[in-house]
Design a protein around this motif. Structure first.
Motif, PDB file in Angstrom:
ATOM      1  N   CYS A 147       0.732  -1.602  -0.287  1.00  0.00           N
ATOM      2  CA  CYS A 147       0.020  -0.264  -0.245  1.00  0.00           C
ATOM      3  C   CYS A 147       0.516   1.172   0.103  1.00  0.00           C
ATOM      4  CB  CYS A 147      -1.007  -0.131   1.371  1.00  0.00           C
ATOM      5  SG  CYS A 147      -2.038  -1.246   1.262  1.00  0.00           S
ATOM      6  N   SER A 152      -2.532   7.208   1.173  1.00  0.00           N
ATOM      7  CA  SER A 152      -3.116   7.627   2.105  1.00  0.00           C
ATOM      8  C   SER A 152      -3.330   9.111   2.279  1.00  0.00           C
ATOM      9  CB  SER A 152      -2.289   6.979   3.418  1.00  0.00           C
ATOM     10  OG  SER A 152      -2.411   7.251   4.709  1.00  0.00           O
ATOM     11  N   TYR A 189       1.644   2.228   5.409  1.00  0.00           N
ATOM     12  CA  TYR A 189       1.934   2.369   3.835  1.00  0.00           C
ATOM     13  C   TYR A 189       3.706   2.844   3.355  1.00  0.00           C
ATOM     14  CZ  TYR A 189      -2.691   2.981   4.043  1.00  0.00           C
ATOM     15  OH  TYR A 189      -4.513   2.403   4.401  1.00  0.00           O
TER      16      TYR A 189
END
Length: 260
Positions: A147, A152, A189
């Motif tokens: 990710c 984010s 992330y």
């Protein structure tokens, strides 16, 4: 672990995977999986390990294509769905950090598509990567999904207006890099430089790195409003740009394609 299980007991993984943004990610990832599977043998002689298999989004279709697939999943709820959907598949409850069930150099291709999302430290990510490397044959391929940090920051911090609270409580540092906070964070992330540091320590060679979903997660309502023909055009667009270095970091995910 309890927090993760509680999350996935409520999270509708099937709905996400079948959504249009999920389809973009899946179809492009599958294209690259097929690209890097051995071509010199029949499928039944090619061994694939799917670590963090979830409900079987990748392992079940590959099994149905005739490959020798083994699935490992940490969350019992997801594993139960996988086994219900395909009882004959080899599927085990297990942890990406300890794959002691499997001998060294067993698999031709290893997928690590879920664990890196939830492992909060560099050391844990490295351990998962080294375990995937250990069970993969020399010359075999390891595909690792992450990710991405900017997704984010742009969505949760700015779009959903949490930026000031995240800066205050330390979930975002002064360089706008997210921090995993044990007991509070479920996802971790990364940036591309974080991935490169892991590969260097693990001594793994990158073949290429792709963004399987690109902008898809940012524009979900617009994707859903497209006609089928328009949506197919978007999938084709993402296929043409998924390897572009200038677009990698801003997508929700990347898949790092490594060779042992």
């Amino acid at each position: 672990m309890n927090q993760l299980e509680e999350y996935y007991n409520k999270f509708n993984e099937e709905k996400r995977l079948n959504s249009r943004h999920g389809q973009v990610e899946y179809r492009i990832s599958m294209q690259y999986i097929h690209q890097y599977l051995p071509k010199d043998r029949e499928p039944e002689k090619i061994k694939i390990l799917d670590i963090g298999a979830g409900t079987g989004r990748y392992s079940i279709p590959l099994f149905e294509e005739g490959y020798d697939v083994t699935a490992v999943e940490l969350v019992q709820h997801n594993l139960g769905i996988l086994k219900q959907k395909k009882p004959e598949i080899k599927a085990y409850k297990g942890n990406a950090l300890k794959l002691k069930r499997f001998q060294d150099e067993t698999f031709d291709l290893t997928l690590l598509f879920g664990p890196m999302y939830h492992l909060g430290s560099f050391e844990e990510k490295l351990q998962a990567l080294l375990e995937a490397k250990r069970v993969t044959k020399k010359g075999g391929m390891i595909l690792v999904a992450y990710c991405m940090n900017e997704y984010s920051i742009i969505t949760y911090a700015f779009k959903e207006k949490h930026v000031l609270e995240c800066l205050e409580n330390g979930m975002i540092d002064e360089d706008f890099h997210t921090r995993f906070m044990e007991g509070h964070s479920l996802y971790d992330y990364v940036r591309t430089e974080d991935i490169e540091r892991l590969n260097a320590v693990a001594n793994l060679t990158r073949i290429k790195i792709i963004s399987p979903d690109g902008a898809a997660n940012y524009i979900r309502p617009f994707l859903n409003a497209l006609s089928e023909e328009e949506f197919e055009a978007f999938v084709q667009y993402q296929k043409t740009v998924c390897e572009r270095a200038d677009l990698l970091g801003a997508g929700a995910h990347v898949v790092d394609i490594l060779k042992k």
